[in-house]
Design an enzyme around this catalytic site. Structure first.
Site, mmCIF file in Angstrom:
data_model
loop_
_atom_site.group_PDB
_atom_site.id
_atom_site.type_symbol
_atom_site.label_atom_id
_atom_site.label_comp_id
_atom_site.label_asym_id
_atom_site.label_seq_id
_atom_site.Cartn_x
_atom_site.Cartn_y
_atom_site.Cartn_z
ATOM 1 C CG ASP A 1 -2.091 0.982 1.212
ATOM 2 O OD1 ASP A 1 -2.261 1.380 -0.095
ATOM 3 O OD2 ASP A 1 -2.834 1.218 2.068
ATOM 4 N N GLY A 2 0.180 2.389 -0.654
ATOM 5 C CA GLY A 2 1.056 3.459 -0.544
ATOM 6 C C GLY A 2 1.579 3.898 -1.906
ATOM 7 C CD1 TRP B 1 7.272 6.445 -2.597
ATOM 8 C CD2 TRP B 1 6.798 6.889 -4.930
ATOM 9 N NE1 TRP B 1 8.526 6.686 -3.585
ATOM 10 C CE2 TRP B 1 8.234 6.717 -4.725
ATOM 11 C CE3 TRP B 1 6.065 6.961 -6.305
ATOM 12 C CZ2 TRP B 1 9.119 6.763 -5.885
ATOM 13 C CZ3 TRP B 1 7.098 7.079 -7.142
ATOM 14 C CH2 TRP B 1 8.352 7.037 -6.995
ATOM 15 N NE ARG C 1 -4.555 7.185 -6.867
ATOM 16 C CZ ARG C 1 -4.418 6.718 -5.718
ATOM 17 N NH1 ARG C 1 -3.986 7.252 -4.624
ATOM 18 N NH2 ARG C 1 -4.545 5.406 -5.484
ATOM 19 C CG HIS D 1 -0.267 1.959 -9.297
ATOM 20 N ND1 HIS D 1 -0.668 1.679 -7.917
ATOM 21 C CD2 HIS D 1 -1.471 2.956 -9.720
ATOM 22 C CE1 HIS D 1 -1.917 2.209 -7.604
ATOM 23 N NE2 HIS D 1 -2.301 2.803 -8.476
ATOM 24 C CB THR E 1 -13.412 -7.723 -4.407
ATOM 25 O OG1 THR E 1 -12.997 -7.601 -3.013
ATOM 26 C CG2 THR E 1 -13.163 -9.122 -4.870
ATOM 27 C CD GLU E 2 -13.463 -4.772 -1.279
ATOM 28 O OE1 GLU E 2 -12.275 -5.296 -1.165
ATOM 29 O OE2 GLU E 2 -14.261 -5.543 -0.934
ATOM 30 C CD1 TRP F 1 -13.057 -5.293 -9.006
ATOM 31 C CD2 TRP F 1 -12.273 -4.811 -10.679
ATOM 32 N NE1 TRP F 1 -12.087 -6.656 -9.404
ATOM 33 C CE2 TRP F 1 -11.867 -6.319 -10.863
ATOM 34 C CE3 TRP F 1 -11.651 -3.978 -11.961
ATOM 35 C CZ2 TRP F 1 -10.988 -6.940 -11.656
ATOM 36 C CZ3 TRP F 1 -11.014 -4.898 -12.956
ATOM 37 C CH2 TRP F 1 -10.905 -6.152 -12.805
ATOM 38 C CG LEU G 1 8.996 -16.883 -3.634
ATOM 39 C CD1 LEU G 1 8.875 -17.139 -1.981
ATOM 40 C CD2 LEU G 1 9.346 -15.640 -3.739
ATOM 41 C CG LEU H 1 -6.202 -7.780 8.153
ATOM 42 C CD1 LEU H 1 -6.694 -9.041 8.668
ATOM 43 C CD2 LEU H 1 -4.694 -8.317 7.444
ATOM 44 C CB SER H 2 -7.798 -3.484 2.794
ATOM 45 O OG SER H 2 -7.466 -2.064 3.778
HETATM 46 C C1 IPE Z 1 -5.561 -2.547 -0.027
HETATM 47 O O1 IPE Z 1 -5.187 -1.114 -0.328
HETATM 48 C C2 IPE Z 1 -5.365 -3.385 -1.351
HETATM 49 C C3 IPE Z 1 -4.414 -3.476 -2.160
HETATM 50 C C4 IPE Z 1 -2.936 -3.215 -1.616
HETATM 51 C C5 IPE Z 1 -4.153 -4.007 -3.258
HETATM 52 P P1 IPE Z 1 -6.236 -0.246 -0.444
HETATM 53 O O2 IPE Z 1 -5.461 1.095 -0.718
HETATM 54 O O3 IPE Z 1 -7.228 -0.671 -1.692
HETATM 55 O O4 IPE Z 1 -6.898 -0.152 0.871
HETATM 56 P P2 IPE Z 1 -7.713 0.788 1.644
HETATM 57 O O5 IPE Z 1 -8.769 1.286 0.809
HETATM 58 O O6 IPE Z 1 -6.954 1.949 2.176
HETATM 59 O O7 IPE Z 1 -8.377 0.011 2.691
HETATM 60 C C1 IPE Z 2 -1.587 0.217 -3.315
HETATM 61 O O1 IPE Z 2 -1.714 1.582 -3.370
HETATM 62 C C2 IPE Z 2 -1.785 -0.213 -4.562
HETATM 63 C C3 IPE Z 2 -3.252 -0.736 -5.005
HETATM 64 C C4 IPE Z 2 -4.285 -0.794 -4.039
HETATM 65 C C5 IPE Z 2 -3.799 -1.213 -6.368
HETATM 66 P P1 IPE Z 2 -2.627 2.615 -3.350
HETATM 67 O O2 IPE Z 2 -3.072 2.780 -4.695
HETATM 68 O O3 IPE Z 2 -3.587 2.114 -2.723
HETATM 69 O O4 IPE Z 2 -2.132 3.984 -2.715
HETATM 70 P P2 IPE Z 2 -2.502 4.740 -1.841
HETATM 71 O O5 IPE Z 2 -2.908 3.972 -0.417
HETATM 72 O O6 IPE Z 2 -3.759 5.578 -2.476
HETATM 73 O O7 IPE Z 2 -1.337 5.767 -1.574
HETATM 74 MG MG MG Z 3 -4.035 2.246 -0.521
#
Ligand code: IPE
Ligand code: IPE
Ligand code: MG
Length: 237
Positions: free
Chosen positions: A14-15, A19, A27, A31, A60-61, A63, A125, A189-190
């Protein structure tokens, strides 16, 4: 390198967006920058002897995100596999996936299936990509499979136990993750591995995923070594 203290590691990567935004970038650049961190994690886990690495790449969210971002991530998934499959294969990595894969667009899905087929006999792995993955969806899908067997008369409702459910998850042969790392400072855990994480050690770090390097993984493993895992039991005297 010291041997890994665990068999299965899950990472909630995440993040990426934050970043990129903190650098005045779009954004999607976050990625794109995530690829190096994936390389580091795969290499480090492979060398340390971790057996399974599950990377939460798309939920799944997710999307729900703007169409342009979703399309970019899907295109990136395809090009990531194309760019890396030769080196993954030569490093004996076995590519696997978990989630509602049929929801993925044709292009990336085809690339993913080809990568899984090509690497299926590798003994290094196991790299499990969680794509269109949700823990609730996984449980709902398991319930459907079990209900079908009951309706067909192949089993009775009273026969259903934890083992039945575990064996109807997407990857029943993969052991539960001993540790789950989440980057970027979020402490949730999302919807990642809800069933499988029942006794996982959770490790949260402020580091954003594109900045996550081998040294951070090493710190997480050292932290894991200090944990006392009781599984509901008491410490031995
Ligand atoms: C969780 O991150 C999903 C992935 C890292 C693929 P999200 O950025 O989607 O989660 P929330 O919305 O902050 O909970
Ligand atoms: C995680 O980074 C990647 C995915 C969920 C696909 P984010 O895109 O959620 O980045 P933030 O959390 O918005 O910084
Ligand atoms: Mg995120």
């Amino acid at each position: 390198m010291t041997e890994a203290p665990l068999t299965h590691l899950g990472i909630i990567m995440d993040g990426n967006g934050r970043w990129a935004r903190s650098r005045g970038l779009r954004r999607i650049e976050g990625h794109r920058a995530a690829e190096r961190s994936i390389h580091d994690a795969v290499e480090y886990c492979g060398e340390a002897g971790v057996k399974y690495l599950t990377l939460y790449a798309f939920s799944t969210e997710n999307w729900k995100r703007p169409k342009t971002e979703v399309s970019f991530i899907m295109a990136l998934l395809r090009s990531f596999i194309k760019r890396n499959i030769d080196s993954l294969h030569s490093n004996r990595v076995k590519v696997m996936a978990t989630g509602r894969l049929d929801d993925l667009p044709q292009g990336p899905l085809k690339e993913l299936r080809a990568a899984m087929k090509r690497t299926e006999n590798n003994d290094g792995l196991s790299l499990i990509l969680a794509l269109s993955y949700g823990g609730r969806a996984e449980l709902a899908d398991a319930v459907v499979k079990i209900a079908r067997r009951v309706v067909q008369g192949d089993m009775q409702p009273d026969d259903i136990d934890e083992g039945t459910i575990a064996s109807d998850l997407y990857l029943p042969d993969v052991p539960d993750p001993e540790m789950i790392i989440r980057t970027s400072g979020e402490r949730r855990l999302s919807n990642f591995l809800l069933w499988e994480s029942a006794y996982s050690e959770l490790y949260f770090t402020e580091v954003l995923w594109p900045d996550f390097r081998k040294e951070h993984l090493q710190e997480a493993f050292e932290d894991f070594r200090r944990r006392k895992r009781r599984f509901g039991n008491v410490d031995p005297d």
